[in-house]
Enzyme design. Structure first.
Site, mmCIF file in Angstrom:
data_model
loop_
_atom_site.group_PDB
_atom_site.id
_atom_site.type_symbol
_atom_site.label_atom_id
_atom_site.label_comp_id
_atom_site.label_asym_id
_atom_site.label_seq_id
_atom_site.Cartn_x
_atom_site.Cartn_y
_atom_site.Cartn_z
ATOM 1 N N ARG A 114 0.853 -1.177 0.000
ATOM 2 C CA ARG A 114 0.000 0.000 0.000
ATOM 3 C C ARG A 114 0.893 1.233 0.000
ATOM 4 O O ARG A 114 1.893 1.287 0.732
ATOM 5 C CB ARG A 114 -0.937 0.027 1.217
ATOM 6 C CG ARG A 114 -2.009 -1.051 1.228
ATOM 7 C CD ARG A 114 -3.048 -0.822 0.134
ATOM 8 N NE ARG A 114 -4.142 -1.785 0.202
ATOM 9 C CZ ARG A 114 -4.193 -2.931 -0.476
ATOM 10 N NH1 ARG A 114 -3.176 -3.254 -1.265
ATOM 11 N NH2 ARG A 114 -5.229 -3.737 -0.370
ATOM 12 N N GLU A 137 -2.950 7.630 -5.209
ATOM 13 C CA GLU A 137 -2.894 6.743 -6.359
ATOM 14 C C GLU A 137 -4.028 7.083 -7.328
ATOM 15 O O GLU A 137 -5.188 7.013 -6.931
ATOM 16 C CB GLU A 137 -3.030 5.295 -5.890
ATOM 17 C CG GLU A 137 -2.582 4.283 -6.897
ATOM 18 C CD GLU A 137 -2.499 2.892 -6.283
ATOM 19 O OE1 GLU A 137 -1.397 2.315 -6.240
ATOM 20 O OE2 GLU A 137 -3.557 2.398 -5.848
ATOM 21 N N HIS A 155 0.121 0.033 -10.390
ATOM 22 C CA HIS A 155 -0.624 -0.908 -9.544
ATOM 23 C C HIS A 155 -1.044 -2.147 -10.341
ATOM 24 O O HIS A 155 -2.217 -2.491 -10.419
ATOM 25 C CB HIS A 155 -1.856 -0.223 -8.942
ATOM 26 C CG HIS A 155 -2.362 -0.932 -7.710
ATOM 27 N ND1 HIS A 155 -2.958 -0.268 -6.667
ATOM 28 C CD2 HIS A 155 -2.358 -2.243 -7.356
ATOM 29 C CE1 HIS A 155 -3.317 -1.138 -5.724
ATOM 30 N NE2 HIS A 155 -2.956 -2.347 -6.130
#
Length: 335
Positions: A246, A274, A293
């Site tokens: 994370r 993000e 990601h």
């Protein structure tokens, strides 16, 4: 439960054929009564509410609405949630557990591609591939003559932060390689670390003694900025920070300072926020390698999540226990 319990899909509709390709969909429909043409993205829609009223098994995935009290009131027969993705923290509210609904997750299946990504970038970083590729592109000739000192994976020290599903799978994948692997995790004791085959260190010691630090801890109030200015300063010059967990685990401003100083390098598949703002220095710094990601299940890997759910649905229909049931007590310290 009946032999073919009523089920409902609840996820982003365009993902359904990727999660459940034809063979898997056929297996799913053989054990539960589900209409693949009806995919819930809003539990208040009349047609969805009609099916939800008799649904016993909810098959969820990315894009599923939160299962709050109002949604669960509309599903009085619901007994199980089978999640074709990883974390259920954003999905399962306290009401789910209070009502005794069992929850299964494909987190174990999703852990494999993340661990594979981490393994790949650890090995590539050990050869300084990212920097040397850029030099080769700029010079159009080999940027060295003979042996390059300071690189290679022979005996390189890899510190794993977090014995999560991904962290444990990564330790397995690292085992065949000629690396020295250590672990830090406040919930793991020395005997368990010994069973995993790695020494257990305090975080500070792991940071001081690792050439590569790879993060696999959950995001909780206690792990926000787990790797901050103090921790980054402990890492040896030339070390690499890998984050596939994370983004909030890392203080990005502190990391940018270390990258600008040339002390460290970073491979970041997750960031905070993000995506990053367009003007973030992390896009341009030569010692930062940022990906969008993608370490988790993508492309053909997504069907692995569907297979996990189908196998769980088959167990449920047969009256057997779920293999990947989520432990409510452990949820607070998991992703």
């Amino acid at each position: 439960m009946p032999e073919r319990p009523q089920a409902l899909l609840a996820m982003t509709a365009r993902n359904v054929p990727h999660v459940f390709p034809p063979e898997l969909l056929a297996r799913l429909r053989a054990c539960v009564d589900v209409d693949p043409a009806l995919v819930a993205h809003d539990f208040t829609e009349p047609r969805v509410r009609e099916v939800l009223a008799r649904t016993e098994v909810l098959i969820t995935g990315w894009g599923c609405p939160r299962l709050d009290a109002a949604a669960l009131d509309a599903a009085p027969r619901l007994r199980a949630v089978l999640h074709a993705a990883g974390s259920v923290k954003g999905l399962a509210t306290e009401e789910v557990w209070r009502r005794g609904i069992v929850v299964s997750s494909a987190a174990a299946a999703n852990a494999l591609p993340v661990a594979e990504y981490a393994l790949a970038v650890i090995l590539l970083a050990g050869k300084d591939v990212f920097a040397l590729r850029d030099r080769l592109r700029g010079r159009r000739s080999f940027p060295y003559g003979g042996v390059l000192p300071g690189i290679g994976n022979h005996g390189r020290r890899v510190g794993v932060v977090g014995a999560s599903r991904v962290g444990r799978r990564l330790i397995e994948l690292l085992r065949p390689h000629d690396l020295t692997v250590t672990l830090t995790d406040p919930y793991v004791d020395a005997p368990e670390a010994a069973r995993l085959g790695v020494p257990l260190l305090e975080l500070d010691e792991l940071l001081r003694t690792s050439d590569v630090v790879t993060l696999h801890a959950p995001e909780t109030p206690g792990t926000r900025h787990l790797i901050g200015a103090r921790e980054l300063a402990l890492m040896p010059r030339g070390a690499v920070l890998v984050n596939t967990a994370r983004g909030a685990l890392v203080d990005h401003e502190a990391l940018i300072g270390q990258l600008r100083a040339g002390r460290l390098s970073a491979v970041l598949d997750v960031t905070d926020p993000e995506p990053l703002p367009a003007g973030s220095p992390l896009y341009d710094l030569p010692n930062a390698f940022v990906t969008p990601h993608l370490a988790g299940s993508q492309g053909n890997e997504v069907a692995r999540l569907g297979r996990t759910v189908v196998e769980e649905a088959e167990r449920l229909a047969a009256g057997a226990g779920l293999r990947h049931a989520v432990d409510r007590a452990a949820l607070e310290r998991s992703a």
